[in-house]
Design a protein around this motif. Structure first.
Motif, PDB file in Angstrom:
ATOM      1  N   ARG A 323       0.825  -1.226   0.000  1.00 31.03           N
ATOM      2  CA  ARG A 323       0.000   0.000   0.000  1.00 31.03           C
ATOM      3  C   ARG A 323       0.852   1.266   0.000  1.00 31.03           C
ATOM      4  O   ARG A 323       0.388   2.332   0.398  1.00 31.03           O
ATOM      5  N   ARG A 324       2.095   1.188  -0.452  1.00 26.11           N
ATOM      6  CA  ARG A 324       2.929   2.381  -0.591  1.00 26.11           C
ATOM      7  C   ARG A 324       2.931   2.755  -2.079  1.00 26.11           C
ATOM      8  O   ARG A 324       3.844   2.419  -2.837  1.00 26.11           O
ATOM      9  N   LEU A 325       1.865   3.441  -2.471  1.00 26.85           N
ATOM     10  CA  LEU A 325       1.600   3.657  -3.896  1.00 26.85           C
ATOM     11  C   LEU A 325       2.540   4.674  -4.519  1.00 26.85           C
ATOM     12  O   LEU A 325       2.905   4.550  -5.699  1.00 26.85           O
ATOM     13  N   GLU A 326       2.918   5.712  -3.771  1.00 26.95           N
ATOM     14  CA  GLU A 326       3.860   6.697  -4.315  1.00 26.95           C
ATOM     15  C   GLU A 326       5.197   6.027  -4.636  1.00 26.95           C
ATOM     16  O   GLU A 326       5.789   6.273  -5.692  1.00 26.95           O
ATOM     17  N   GLU A 327       5.673   5.174  -3.702  1.00 23.90           N
ATOM     18  CA  GLU A 327       6.932   4.475  -3.937  1.00 23.90           C
ATOM     19  C   GLU A 327       6.807   3.530  -5.131  1.00 23.90           C
ATOM     20  O   GLU A 327       7.729   3.408  -5.940  1.00 23.90           O
ATOM     21  N   ALA A 328       5.650   2.863  -5.258  1.00 25.46           N
ATOM     22  CA  ALA A 328       5.437   1.969  -6.400  1.00 25.46           C
ATOM     23  C   ALA A 328       5.491   2.744  -7.708  1.00 25.46           C
ATOM     24  O   ALA A 328       6.113   2.300  -8.692  1.00 25.46           O
ATOM     25  N   LEU A 329       4.871   3.916  -7.741  1.00 25.95           N
ATOM     26  CA  LEU A 329       4.882   4.737  -8.956  1.00 25.95           C
ATOM     27  C   LEU A 329       6.296   5.178  -9.320  1.00 25.95           C
ATOM     28  O   LEU A 329       6.690   5.155 -10.493  1.00 25.95           O
ATOM     29  N   PRO A 336      12.279   0.005 -17.310  1.00 27.37           N
ATOM     30  CA  PRO A 336      12.210   0.077 -18.777  1.00 27.37           C
ATOM     31  C   PRO A 336      10.769  -0.125 -19.231  1.00 27.37           C
ATOM     32  O   PRO A 336       9.985  -0.819 -18.567  1.00 27.37           O
ATOM     33  N   PRO A 337      10.375   0.454 -20.346  1.00 25.70           N
ATOM     34  CA  PRO A 337       8.983   0.330 -20.782  1.00 25.70           C
ATOM     35  C   PRO A 337       8.641  -1.095 -21.223  1.00 25.70           C
ATOM     36  O   PRO A 337       9.451  -1.792 -21.831  1.00 25.70           O
ATOM     37  N   ASN A 338       7.443  -1.513 -20.846  1.00 29.35           N
ATOM     38  CA  ASN A 338       6.853  -2.758 -21.357  1.00 29.35           C
ATOM     39  C   ASN A 338       7.690  -4.011 -21.061  1.00 29.35           C
ATOM     40  O   ASN A 338       7.787  -4.908 -21.896  1.00 29.35           O
ATOM     41  N   VAL A 339       8.271  -4.076 -19.865  1.00 28.33           N
ATOM     42  CA  VAL A 339       8.922  -5.318 -19.448  1.00 28.33           C
ATOM     43  C   VAL A 339       7.869  -6.410 -19.313  1.00 28.33           C
ATOM     44  O   VAL A 339       8.072  -7.555 -19.704  1.00 28.33           O
ATOM     45  N   VAL A 340       6.715  -6.039 -18.727  1.00 30.47           N
ATOM     46  CA  VAL A 340       5.536  -6.907 -18.712  1.00 30.47           C
ATOM     47  C   VAL A 340       4.381  -6.111 -19.294  1.00 30.47           C
ATOM     48  O   VAL A 340       4.332  -4.888 -19.172  1.00 30.47           O
ATOM     49  N   PHE A 341       3.460  -6.796 -19.922  1.00 32.45           N
ATOM     50  CA  PHE A 341       2.436  -6.078 -20.693  1.00 32.45           C
ATOM     51  C   PHE A 341       1.528  -5.244 -19.812  1.00 32.45           C
ATOM     52  O   PHE A 341       0.984  -4.221 -20.242  1.00 32.45           O
ATOM     53  N   GLU A 342       1.341  -5.640 -18.521  1.00 34.34           N
ATOM     54  CA  GLU A 342       0.389  -4.919 -17.656  1.00 34.34           C
ATOM     55  C   GLU A 342       1.029  -3.776 -16.885  1.00 34.34           C
ATOM     56  O   GLU A 342       0.408  -3.197 -15.978  1.00 34.34           O
ATOM     57  N   GLN A 343       2.265  -3.416 -17.254  1.00 27.75           N
ATOM     58  CA  GLN A 343       2.999  -2.377 -16.527  1.00 27.75           C
ATOM     59  C   GLN A 343       2.217  -1.066 -16.448  1.00 27.75           C
ATOM     60  O   GLN A 343       2.096  -0.470 -15.379  1.00 27.75           O
ATOM     61  N   HIS A 344       1.678  -0.619 -17.572  1.00 29.98           N
ATOM     62  CA  HIS A 344       0.931   0.645 -17.584  1.00 29.98           C
ATOM     63  C   HIS A 344      -0.390   0.503 -16.834  1.00 29.98           C
ATOM     64  O   HIS A 344      -0.887   1.480 -16.263  1.00 29.98           O
ATOM     65  N   ALA A 345      -0.955  -0.688 -16.804  1.00 32.57           N
ATOM     66  CA  ALA A 345      -2.197  -0.888 -16.049  1.00 32.57           C
ATOM     67  C   ALA A 345      -1.947  -0.710 -14.553  1.00 32.57           C
ATOM     68  O   ALA A 345      -2.746  -0.092 -13.842  1.00 32.57           O
ATOM     69  N   VAL A 346      -0.828  -1.262 -14.042  1.00 31.60           N
ATOM     70  CA  VAL A 346      -0.506  -1.108 -12.617  1.00 31.60           C
ATOM     71  C   VAL A 346      -0.228   0.354 -12.300  1.00 31.60           C
ATOM     72  O   VAL A 346      -0.658   0.870 -11.254  1.00 31.60           O
ATOM     73  N   ALA A 347       0.484   1.051 -13.196  1.00 31.08           N
ATOM     74  CA  ALA A 347       0.727   2.482 -12.983  1.00 31.08           C
ATOM     75  C   ALA A 347      -0.583   3.261 -12.945  1.00 31.08           C
ATOM     76  O   ALA A 347      -0.786   4.149 -12.099  1.00 31.08           O
ATOM     77  N   ALA A 348      -1.496   2.921 -13.857  1.00 32.20           N
ATOM     78  CA  ALA A 348      -2.802   3.595 -13.876  1.00 32.20           C
ATOM     79  C   ALA A 348      -3.557   3.350 -12.574  1.00 32.20           C
ATOM     80  O   ALA A 348      -4.176   4.269 -12.015  1.00 32.20           O
ATOM     81  N   ALA A 352      -4.755   6.264  -9.967  1.00 30.69           N
ATOM     82  CA  ALA A 352      -6.180   6.422  -9.678  1.00 30.69           C
ATOM     83  C   ALA A 352      -6.448   6.294  -8.183  1.00 30.69           C
ATOM     84  O   ALA A 352      -7.249   7.060  -7.613  1.00 30.69           O
ATOM     85  N   LEU A 353      -5.809   5.355  -7.519  1.00 33.56           N
ATOM     86  CA  LEU A 353      -6.008   5.182  -6.078  1.00 33.56           C
ATOM     87  C   LEU A 353      -5.488   6.372  -5.290  1.00 33.56           C
ATOM     88  O   LEU A 353      -5.954   6.645  -4.174  1.00 33.56           O
ATOM     89  N   LEU A 354      -4.520   7.112  -5.862  1.00 34.76           N
ATOM     90  CA  LEU A 354      -4.018   8.326  -5.226  1.00 34.76           C
ATOM     91  C   LEU A 354      -4.847   9.554  -5.583  1.00 34.76           C
ATOM     92  O   LEU A 354      -4.503  10.674  -5.188  1.00 34.76           O
TER      93      LEU A 354
END
Length: 602
Positions: A323-329, A336-348, A352-354
Motif C-alpha cells: 500500500r505504498r503507492l507513491e513508492e510503487a509509482l 524500462p517500458p513494457n517489461v511486462v504487458f500490464e505495466q501501464h495498467a498497474v501504474a494507472a 487512480a487510487l491516489l
C-alpha cells in the motif's frame, strides 16, 4: 568436492574463485581478527552465488605470497579468478580495496572500495561481505556474457548457454523465447544432468503459458513449465535458481503452499544473492507477505547498487501490495517500458487510487497497445479481455490485494466484467491414512487400498496431520520410535552405531546405483532402525548438519523411508501416489503442502 579443470561439471560454472588473505596495512590485533572473519564471510557469500565455485579458505589463506601468483594459482588449482586487495585503517573504520584478477593473464578486471566499521557487528560485516560478493559475481557474468554473445551456439559450454538463454528470455519477445529454448537444449546436449538448463526451459514455457502468446499451445506450455521445473529439482534440489523457478511456477498456478516452500528453500540456500532476492520479492508479495517482500527488495538494492534495469519493476509490485503507492509509482517510472504487458495498467491503478485519475487515464491507451502487440498478436479484442488478462497475470493469494488492483483499474477506466480472476479455494476433500493392526488403510479420491506397515507411512501420517507445518527430520525419526525407545547409549555404543550407519549409507548408495531393490529394502530397513535408536538416545531437535551429525543421518533415513512408502503407495493407488509425490517435501525439514486442500483423517 573440488572440480578439476576438464571435468564436465566445470562447464556448469561461471568461475572458480580464490579469495586471498588481502594485504593488511597498519592494523591493530583486534582489527586483524575482524579482517580474518570478514574474508571468511566473503568466501562464504561467493560460494552461495549460483554458478560460482570457491577454493576453500583454509587453502587460499594458508598459501605464501609467491604461491598466490594468479598464473600459478590457475596452473595449480584451476582457479579462473582471484579476489585480492588490501585493508587499512580509514577514519574510525577500515577501508577495503578489492580487486578481481583474471588468473590466466594477471589482469585486474574490476576494482571497488568498501567501508567496514572498526568493530562491526556480525550483521554489518556480513552485509559488506555480501555487497562485495554480489558485485564480483555481477562483473563475472557480465564479462563472460560479453565474450560469448558473438560466439556460435555450437562452441558454447553449458553455463554459457544458460547465460545467453537467460539474457534472451529477459528481452521478452517470441523470437527471443525460441532462441532461449535452443540455447537451453544445447546446454542439455553438453550435459544432460544440468538442472539449470531444465529450469530455463521451464521459464520459457512459463512465459508463453502465462502471457498466452500462443493460445493453441497454452495447455501444453502449462504442463511443460511444471514438468521441466520438477525435472530440474530432481537433478539438483540444492540449486537456488531451480527452487526459485519452481516456486514461481507454483505461485502462478495458485499452488501457494508449494510455491512458498520452494521460495523458502531458495532463500535458505542463497539468503544474500541480490538477483534472487529481487526475483523472489514480487512472488512473496503475491503470497501476502508484502512487508517482507519490500524488505527483500530493499536489501537487493543495497547489496547490488549497480543492478540490472528490471529491479525497480519487481520492487514496485512489493510496494503496491504494501500500500505504498507513491513508492510503487516512482519505481515503475524507473523501469524500462513494457517489461511486462500490464505495466501501464498497474501504474494507472496506483495513480487512480491516489486520486490522480486524469494522469491514470493517460496510461490506458499505452496498456491497451502493449496488450494488442504482446498478447493479442495484433487481433481485435475488447477491454474486458485485456483487463481480465492483467488481473490473471498477478496471482494474489489474498482477496484484498486483488480487490485493491481491481479498484484502481476501475477508477482509471479499466473496469473488468468479472470482479476477480483468482479462483476460490476448492472445498477440501476428505481422505484417510489410518493404521489398523499391521496394515494401513488409505482412502483417497473415492478409492481405498490396504498397505503393509511401513515406518514411512508413520512419517506420512504425522505430516498429513499438520499440512504446511515443517517438521524436522530428527523429530520424525524420534516420534516414530517413541514406542521402542530404550535406554540412552554410552559413548562406545554410540560410536559403534555411527560407524555402522556410515557403512550402511555407503552400501545403500551402491545398491541404489546398481538397481538392487531387494538389497536396498534390506539395508534401508536396518539403517532406519539404527537412526531411530540413535535419535531416541540423544534426544530430539535440529542440529547443525555436519558429516557425522545425527541430524544428517536422520535426514538420510527419513527421506529414504518416506520416498519408499510413497513409491509403494503409488503402485497400489496411483492417484494417491502422484498426490503425495507432488505434495510431500523431504530433507532436513519435511512438510506436506498440497496443491488443493485435503482433510486427512489419520
Amino acid at each position: 568436492m573440488e572440480v578439476q579443470p576438464g571435468d564436465p561439471a566445470a562447464t556448469r560454472r561461471a568461475a572458480f574463485i580464490a579469495v586471498t588473505p588481502f594485504r593488511r596495512v597498519g592494523l591493530e590485533p583486534d582489527a586483524a581478527r575482524t579482517v580474518a572473519g570478514f574474508l571468511e564471510d566473503v568466501t562464504l557469500e561467493l560460494a552461495r552465488s549460483p554458478g560460482i565455485e570457491v577454493l576453500a579458505g583454509r587453502t587460499s589463506f594458508a598459501l605464501a605470497e609467491a604461491e598466490l601468483d594468479p598464473r600459478r594459482m590457475h596452473e595449480t588449482y584451476g582457479v579462473t579468478h582471484l579476489v585480492d586487495g588490501s585493508i587499512r585503517p580509514s577514519g574510525e573504520g577500515l577501508q577495503v580495496g578489492a580487486d578481481l584478477i583474471e588468473a590466466t593473464t594477471g589482469r585486474v578486471v574490476w576494482t571497488r572500495r568498501f567501508q567496514l566499521p572498526a568493530r562491526p557487528s556480525p550483521a554489518a560485516q556480513e552485509d559488506v561481505a555480501a555487497q562485495l560478493a554480489n558485485q564480483v559475481c555481477g562483473k563475472l557474468n557480465l564479462g563472460r556474457l560479453a565474450q560469448v554473445r558473438s560466439r556460435p551456439v555450437s562452441s558454447l559450454e553449458a553455463y554459457d548457454c544458460w547465460l545467453r538463454g537467460h539474457e534472451a528470455l529477459r528481452r521478452s519477445t517470441p523470437e527471443d523465447d525460441e532462441a532461449a529454448r535452443t540455447l537451453f537444449e544445447r546446454a542439455l546436449s553438453i550435459d544432460p544432468t544440468y538442472a539449470r538448463a531444465y529450469a530455463g526451459l521451464s521459464l520459457s514455457h512459463f512465459k508463453r503459458w502465462n502471457w498466452r502468446r500462443a493460445t493453441a499451445r497454452e495447455e501444453a506450455d502449462d504442463r511443460l513449465s511444471l514438468e521441466y521445473a520438477q525435472r530440474a529439482e530432481e537433478l539438483d534440489d540444492h540449486d537456488p535458481v531451480v527452487q526459485l523457478v519452481l516456486g514461481r511456477t507454483h505461485v502462478y498456478r495458485r499452488n501457494f503452499a508449494q510455491g512458498r516452500a520452494r521460495l523458502e528453500r531458495a532463500l535458505e540456500l542463497s539468503p544474500n544473492v541480490a538477483d534472487l532476492l529481487m526475483q523472489a520479492a514480487p512472488l512473496w508479495a503475491y503470497l501476502g507477505e508484502a512487508e517482507q517482500a519490500a524488505d527483500m527488495a530493499a536489501k537487493a538494492f543495497r547489496l547490488n547498487p549497480l543492478h540490472d534495469p528490471w529491479y525497480p519493476l519487481c520492487a514496485a509490485i512489493a510496494q503496491f501490495c504494501a500500500r505504498r503507492l507513491e513508492e510503487a509509482l516512482e519505481l515503475l517510472a524507473r523501469s524500462p517500458p513494457n517489461v511486462v504487458f500490464e505495466q501501464h495498467a498497474v501504474a494507472a491503478a496506483c495513480l487512480a487510487l491516489l486520486g490522480r485519475e486524469e494522469e491514470a487515464r493517460g496510461h490506458v491507451p499505452k496498456f491497451l497497445e502493449e496488450y494488442r502487440v504482446s498478447i493479442a498478436g495484433g487481433r481485435d479484442f475488447d477491454l474486458a479481455e485485456a483487463v481480465r488478462q492483467a488481473l490473471d497475470s498477478n496471482p494474489f493469494r489474498r482477496a484484498e490485494d486483488l480487490a485493491l488492483l481491481v479498484e484502481g483499474l476501475t477508477r482509471a477506466g479499466l473496469a473488468a466484467t468479472e470482479p476477480t480472476t483468482t479462483p476460490g479455494a476448492p472445498a477440501a476433500e476428505t481422505a484417510r491414512l489410518v493404521r489398523d493392526g499391521r496394515l494401513w488403510e488409505a482412502t483417497f479420491a473415492g478409492r481405498t487400498v490396504h498397505l503393509p506397515d511401513m515406518k514411512g507411512c508413520r512419517d506420512l501420517a504425522l505430516l498429513l496431520a499438520a499440512p504446511g507445518e515443517r517438521i524436522h527430520c530428527m523429530d520424525l525419526a524420534g516420534r516414530t520410535a517413541e514406542s521402542d525407545a530404550g535406554a540412552a547409549m554410552d559413548r562406545r555404543a554410540r560410536a559403534a552405531c555411527h560407524k555402522r550407519i556410515r557403512d550402511l549409507q555407503e552400501q545403500l548408495a551402491e545398491a541404489e546405483r546398481d538397481g538392487d531393490l531387494a538389497r536396498t529394502e534390506r539395508l534401508g530397513a536396518e539403517l532406519d532402525g539404527l537412526i531411530e535408536q540413535l535419535s531416541a538416545a540423544i534426544g530430539l531437535g535440529g542440529r547443525s548438519r555436519k558429516l557425522d551429525d545425527p541430524a544428517e543421518k536422520a535426514r538420510t533415513a527419513v527421506t529414504w523411508r518416506i520416498r519408499n512408502a510413497v513409491k509403494k503407495i503409488g503402485a497400489a493407488h496411483p492417484a494417491l501416489g502422484r498426490h503425495l509425490e507432488l505434495s510431500v517435501r523431504t530433507g532436513a525439514f519435511c512438510a506436506y503442502a498440497p496443491e488443493h486442500p485435503v482433510r486427512w483423517i489419520t
